[in-house]
Design an enzyme around this catalytic site. Structure first.
Site, PDB file in Angstrom:
ATOM      1  N   HIS A  57       0.899  -1.088  -0.004  1.00  0.00           N
ATOM      2  CA  HIS A  57       0.033  -0.017  -0.041  1.00  0.00           C
ATOM      3  C   HIS A  57       0.905   1.119   0.142  1.00  0.00           C
ATOM      4  O   HIS A  57       0.485   2.244   0.571  1.00  0.00           O
ATOM      5  CB  HIS A  57      -0.984   0.069   1.325  1.00  0.00           C
ATOM      6  CG  HIS A  57      -1.934  -1.206   1.189  1.00  0.00           C
ATOM      7  ND1 HIS A  57      -3.133  -1.169   0.675  1.00  0.00           N
ATOM      8  CD2 HIS A  57      -1.841  -2.424   1.713  1.00  0.00           C
ATOM      9  CE1 HIS A  57      -3.958  -2.123   0.955  1.00  0.00           C
ATOM     10  NE2 HIS A  57      -3.053  -2.974   1.445  1.00  0.00           N
ATOM     11  N   ASN A  66     -10.165  -3.079   2.315  1.00  0.00           N
ATOM     12  CA  ASN A  66      -9.876  -3.024   0.856  1.00  0.00           C
ATOM     13  C   ASN A  66     -11.127  -2.865  -0.107  1.00  0.00           C
ATOM     14  O   ASN A  66     -12.027  -2.866   0.496  1.00  0.00           O
ATOM     15  CB  ASN A  66      -9.129  -4.445   0.631  1.00  0.00           C
ATOM     16  CG  ASN A  66      -7.725  -4.458   0.861  1.00  0.00           C
ATOM     17  OD1 ASN A  66      -6.936  -3.671   1.259  1.00  0.00           O
ATOM     18  ND2 ASN A  66      -7.191  -5.967   1.014  1.00  0.00           N
ATOM     19  N   HIS A 115      -4.187   1.117  11.749  1.00  0.00           N
ATOM     20  CA  HIS A 115      -3.984   0.224  12.255  1.00  0.00           C
ATOM     21  C   HIS A 115      -5.416  -0.697  12.590  1.00  0.00           C
ATOM     22  O   HIS A 115      -6.144  -0.027  13.449  1.00  0.00           O
ATOM     23  CB  HIS A 115      -3.330   0.434  13.632  1.00  0.00           C
ATOM     24  CG  HIS A 115      -2.693  -0.794  14.329  1.00  0.00           C
ATOM     25  ND1 HIS A 115      -3.248  -1.906  14.238  1.00  0.00           N
ATOM     26  CD2 HIS A 115      -1.678  -0.847  15.390  1.00  0.00           C
ATOM     27  CE1 HIS A 115      -2.842  -2.953  14.980  1.00  0.00           C
ATOM     28  NE2 HIS A 115      -1.752  -2.168  15.559  1.00  0.00           N
TER      29      HIS A 115
HETATM   30 FE1  HDE Z   1      -2.537  -4.739   5.713  1.00  0.00          FE
HETATM   31  N1  HDE Z   1      -0.760  -4.098   6.047  1.00  0.00           N
HETATM   32  N2  HDE Z   1      -2.061  -6.595   6.312  1.00  0.00           N
HETATM   33  N3  HDE Z   1      -4.285  -5.682   5.024  1.00  0.00           N
HETATM   34  N4  HDE Z   1      -3.073  -2.955   4.762  1.00  0.00           N
HETATM   35  C1  HDE Z   1      -0.244  -2.664   5.720  1.00  0.00           C
HETATM   36  O1  HDE Z   1       0.637  -1.498   7.638  1.00  0.00           O
HETATM   37  C2  HDE Z   1      -0.952  -6.690   7.052  1.00  0.00           C
HETATM   38  C3  HDE Z   1      -4.466  -6.874   4.982  1.00  0.00           C
HETATM   39  C4  HDE Z   1      -4.373  -2.626   4.526  1.00  0.00           C
HETATM   40  O2  HDE Z   1      -3.358   3.692   3.902  1.00  0.00           O
HETATM   41  C5  HDE Z   1       1.035  -2.507   6.341  1.00  0.00           C
HETATM   42  O3  HDE Z   1       1.061   0.947   7.752  1.00  0.00           O
HETATM   43  C6  HDE Z   1      -0.711  -8.155   7.221  1.00  0.00           C
HETATM   44  C7  HDE Z   1      -5.907  -7.175   4.721  1.00  0.00           C
HETATM   45  C8  HDE Z   1      -4.594  -1.233   4.109  1.00  0.00           C
HETATM   46  O4  HDE Z   1      -1.680   3.502   5.175  1.00  0.00           O
HETATM   47  C9  HDE Z   1       1.397  -3.740   7.088  1.00  0.00           C
HETATM   48  C10 HDE Z   1      -1.828  -8.682   6.704  1.00  0.00           C
HETATM   49  C11 HDE Z   1      -6.506  -6.002   4.254  1.00  0.00           C
HETATM   50  C12 HDE Z   1      -3.399  -0.831   4.436  1.00  0.00           C
HETATM   51  C13 HDE Z   1       0.255  -4.637   6.743  1.00  0.00           C
HETATM   52  C14 HDE Z   1      -2.568  -7.861   5.925  1.00  0.00           C
HETATM   53  C15 HDE Z   1      -5.378  -4.843   4.645  1.00  0.00           C
HETATM   54  C16 HDE Z   1      -2.393  -1.954   4.749  1.00  0.00           C
HETATM   55  C17 HDE Z   1       2.105  -1.761   5.742  1.00  0.00           C
HETATM   56  C18 HDE Z   1      -2.329 -10.305   6.816  1.00  0.00           C
HETATM   57  C19 HDE Z   1      -8.090  -5.249   4.242  1.00  0.00           C
HETATM   58  C20 HDE Z   1      -2.698   0.766   3.924  1.00  0.00           C
HETATM   59  C21 HDE Z   1       2.104  -0.162   6.119  1.00  0.00           C
HETATM   60  C22 HDE Z   1      -2.212 -10.895   8.019  1.00  0.00           C
HETATM   61  C23 HDE Z   1      -8.881  -5.693   5.204  1.00  0.00           C
HETATM   62  C24 HDE Z   1      -2.931   1.489   5.051  1.00  0.00           C
HETATM   63  C25 HDE Z   1       1.354  -0.142   7.095  1.00  0.00           C
HETATM   64  C26 HDE Z   1      -2.847   2.837   4.461  1.00  0.00           C
HETATM   65  C27 HDE Z   1      -1.162  -1.718   5.452  1.00  0.00           C
HETATM   66  C28 HDE Z   1       0.100  -5.869   7.272  1.00  0.00           C
HETATM   67  C29 HDE Z   1      -3.710  -8.089   5.188  1.00  0.00           C
HETATM   68  C30 HDE Z   1      -5.626  -3.410   4.442  1.00  0.00           C
HETATM   69  C31 HDE Z   1       2.665  -4.519   6.656  1.00  0.00           C
HETATM   70  C32 HDE Z   1       0.382  -8.726   8.115  1.00  0.00           C
HETATM   71  C33 HDE Z   1      -7.009  -8.608   4.744  1.00  0.00           C
HETATM   72  C34 HDE Z   1      -5.660  -0.554   3.323  1.00  0.00           C
HETATM   73  O5  HDE Z   1       1.340  -3.496   8.440  1.00  0.00           O
END
Ligand code: HDE
Length: 722
Positions: free
Chosen positions: A82, A155, A346
């Site tokens: 993202h 998402n 978060h």
């Molecule tokens: Fe994320 N995800 N994600 N994700 N995610 C991040 O956090 C993570 C997942 C989503 O505009 C990170 O600050 C793991 C699902 C959005 O700043 C990180 C898993 C969904 C955004 C992270 C998921 C999301 C992130 C990277 C699986 C939809 C951007 C930068 C266990 C419900 C937020 C950050 C923004 C961002 C981890 C799966 C949505 C790495 C470990 C499912 C919209 O922490």
């Protein structure tokens, strides 16, 4: 030093101009001193401190050291996923009291609005990558509630690739650019991605969504959002309900075609960011409705699929959306870095009344986001950055750490204490975790209730209209054709066969790889009895509207000014934007001698950036236009992208050059009703019947429903319990 204002003419000096010792031209005095970050006025910002005029620079030049150090650190690590995002401020207002489900304060009173900050993003590419790859989009909302921050980090697709957070690093490594070569940037069409997903069948449902039009949104304003994971809402009595969060755009969902996306990325790689910015600037504020699906805890076990499995959805036809409130985005951030880039979302930021489920993906997310912020934002004080700060009182005894902003006062930095009588204390009505019962042995094991990998992908396919099915088959064909390893393609064909034989047949045929599918044995046989869910189709529920859309008119010398004015007024009245394209930026002269400036030159405003177009050059300029490749492409792209095209009589030679055949979407603007008819047809969206004539070899007469017609729906909640 001289303080006079100077102006140049060419490379010479204007009369009276004075240059500084660095040769720079001086600007007008403002009375405001340039200072260091410590507030020290700077005497010379042109020359570093050195020994003599030609000697080495001195280490004691604190101004240089400070300025350069700051510059060296101007970029923070971008998000691992993202990274590319665009954001806006706004507010959320509940429709009515949601006390039936939750005690969350921001969902109680329709007279009280909550400020929000929303960041939309692509997932795979870096911060400077294109806006329209085939990709999932993030839809993250920060609610600054009176009881603290609630982040709904969702998402634009309601399911996910994997079921367990432990697999997230593997999944992301597979889809990101390949480590030895550093490409492709922001594309899933490569071997490592398809290698991974073809070995992880739980990803099949998400693959169907990502190969669908959902992965190519027309705009952030025409995109749905989903919380994906199940959450809980807790009411004032302490009773819990499982919920799934949904955002619906007020102007309806819309997507672009793949060929269009490829061309838009060339024409304007900031297409979505610019669209959001422009819409807000013009007062066409993006708006979304927040709904929940509420599943009583005691009904959750009766669902066809495990509510804790993030690769499954709960059809709206079984648990209808309950509208909760409305969000309007009406302000662009003042500073991209300070706000959009430093925003720390978060899923673990929850407020009393909203809680987690035991979804193993969500549980892992609760760890990952804090860990990410520590690295990206440099330490544990990221909550003090303006965009992340709660807008309600915040007090505790956490202290110090990198980049602490707060000057904490007093001798007490611990709790309990008796030395700080006015200090913060626990509150009885603060956050108390819902006491759900958890039993079982400690194991690394997936629940067998997660094991049906193919039934919902099949349901998704069967819920699509024919054009949408065509796009899915074409997307699989495109992506798998980019995969070099044949064994990965044949493995994927094996999965497609299990999802739906028709889909497999189309893709295998288009790749000329029939009878090559691997035999894959599913742990649970795919079901054939899941009814279609029309709510999953964009086209089946597309509103007939031009609100928030953009109409482009191609003009050239000799165009009909009265017609242009009439069009502009009519299009604007429909709530759409109207832009004019012409051969020269200074404008074109109408047949009545008047002249207007255009918004784009033809190559700078290709038809791909519009939802519907008008071709109205003048008779005097048409001869030149038909020899202009950009003008021919403008028209032929609009036609092959199935757009509605309004034409003036003078356009015919250009239509011929672009090989445009007349059909129900090519509308003559002449006569009193021409403009009204153009708008009526344009509201309906694209002319899908044209698509099979101009593109896509794999159309097969199938059982797929037509757009706008109801497909066979779930016949009530009982279906959930079959
Ligand atoms: Fe994320 N995800 N994600 N994700 N995610 C991040 O956090 C993570 C997942 C989503 O505009 C990170 O600050 C793991 C699902 C959005 O700043 C990180 C898993 C969904 C955004 C992270 C998921 C999301 C992130 C990277 C699986 C939809 C951007 C930068 C266990 C419900 C937020 C950050 C923004 C961002 C981890 C799966 C949505 C790495 C470990 C499912 C919209 O922490």
């Amino acid at each position: 030093m001289a303080k006079k204002n100077g102006r140049t003419g060419g490379n010479g000096k204007a009369a009276g101009e004075v240059r500084g010792s660095g040769g720079e031209l001086h600007q007008r005095a403002t009375g405001v001193s340039l200072t260091t970050n410590q507030g020290v006025p700077v005497g010379d910002d042109q020359n570093s401190l050195r020994v003599g005029q030609r000697g080495p620079t001195l280490l004691e030049d604190f101004h240089f050291l400070e300025k350069m150090t700051h510059f060296d650190h101007e970029r923070i690590p971008e998000r691992i996923v993202h990274a590319r995002g665009s954001a806006a401020h706004g507010s959320f207002t509940p429709y009515k009291n949601a006390a039936r489900y939750t005690r969350a304060a921001f969902l109680q009173d329709p007279k009280v609005s909550t400020p929000v900050f929303v960041r939309f993003s692509t997932v795979v590419g870096g911060a400077g990558s294109i806006d329209l790859p085939r990709d999932v989009r993030g839809f993250a909302t920060k609610f600054y509630t009176s009881e603290g921050i609630f982040d709904l980090v969702g998402n634009n697709i309601p399911v996910f690739f994997i079921q367990d957070a432990l697999k997230f690093p593997d999944f992301v490594h597979s889809v990101k650019m390949e480590p030895d070569r550093g490409f492709p940037q922001n594309a899933s069409a490569h071997d490592t991605f398809w290698d991974f997903v073809s070995l992880v069948p739980e990803s099949m449902h998400m693959l169907m969504w990502v190969m669908s039009d959902r992965a190519l949104p027309r705009s952030f304003r025409t995109m749905e959002g989903f919380g994906v994971n199940a959450f809980r809402m807790i009411d004032a009595a302490g009773d819990a309900t499982f919920v799934k969060f949904h955002w619906r755009p007020a102007i309806g969902s819309a997507s672009v075609l793949w060929d269009e996306a490829c061309k838009i990325n060339g024409a304007d790689q900031d297409f979505h960011r610019r669209d959001l910015f422009t819409a807000i600037q013009k007062g066409a504020y993006p708006e979304y409705e927040l709904s929940i699906q509420a599943i009583p805890e005691d009904e959750a076990d009766d669902l066809d699929f495990d509510i804790l499995d993030p690769t499954k959805l709960i059809p709206e036809e079984l648990y209808p959306l309950v509208p909760i409130g409305n969000m309007i985005l009406d302000r662009w951030p003042d500073n991209f870095f300070a706000e959009t880039e430093q925003a720390a979302f978060h899923p673990g930021h929850i407020v009393p009344g909203i809680e987690f489920s035991d979804d193993p993906l969500l549980q892992g997310r609760i760890f990952s986001y804090t860990d990410t912020q520590l690295k990206r934002l440099g330490g544990p004080n990221f909550h003090e950055i303006a965009i992340n700060r709660p807008k309600c009182p915040m007090h505790n005894f956490q202290r110090d750490g990198m980049a602490r902003m707060e000057i904490d006062r007093g001798r007490v930095s611990y709790e309990p204490n008796s030395l700080s009588p006015g200090g913060p204390r626990e509150t009885p009505d603060g956050f108390v975790t819902y006491p759900s019962v958890v039993t079982g042995e400690k194991r690394r094991e997936r629940s067998p209730t997660f094991a049906d990998y193919y039934s919902q992908p099949r349901m998704f396919w069967r819920s699509m209209t024919e054009p949408e099915q065509r796009h899915i088959a074409n997307a699989f064909t495109f992506e798998l054709s980019k995969v070099e390893t044949v064994a990965i393609r044949t493995r994927m064909l094996g999965h497609l066969k299990l999802i739906e034989p028709e889909l497999h047949a189309r893709v295998a045929n288009a790749m000329n790889m029939e009878n090559m599918a691997d035999v894959i044995r599913p742990p649970v046989a795919p079901r054939d009895d899941l009814p279609a869910s029309p709510a999953l189709s964009i086209l089946a529920k597309a509103p007939a509207t031009l609100v928030g859309r953009k109409v482009g008119a191609l003009i050239a010398d000799g165009y009909d000014r009265a017609l242009l004015d009439k069009l502009r007024a009519a299009v604007t009245k429909e709530g759409a934007m109207f832009e004019v394209v012409g051969p020269k930026i200074g404008g074109a002269q109408a047949s009545d001698g008047s002249r207007i400036a255009v918004d784009h030159i033809i190559s700078g405003g290709p038809s791909v950036i519009f939802d519907a177009v008008v071709v109205m050059p003048g008779a005097v300029s048409i001869g030149e236009l038909v020899t202009e490749a950009a003008a021919i492409d403008w028209v032929s792209d609009a036609f092959t992208h199935c757009k509605v095209i309004g034409i003036a009589l003078s356009a015919q030679p250009l239509l011929d050059a672009a090989r445009v055949k007349g059909d129900e979407g090519v509308i003559d603007l002449a006569g009193g009703k021409g403009v009204a008819q153009f708008l009526a047809v344009a509201k309906e969206g694209r002319i899908w019947a044209r698509e099979t004539k101009v593109r896509g070899p794999d159309k097969k007469p199938g059982t797929a429903p037509k757009p706008k017609k109801q497909v066979k729906a779930h016949n009530g909640r009982s279906a959930a319990r079959r």
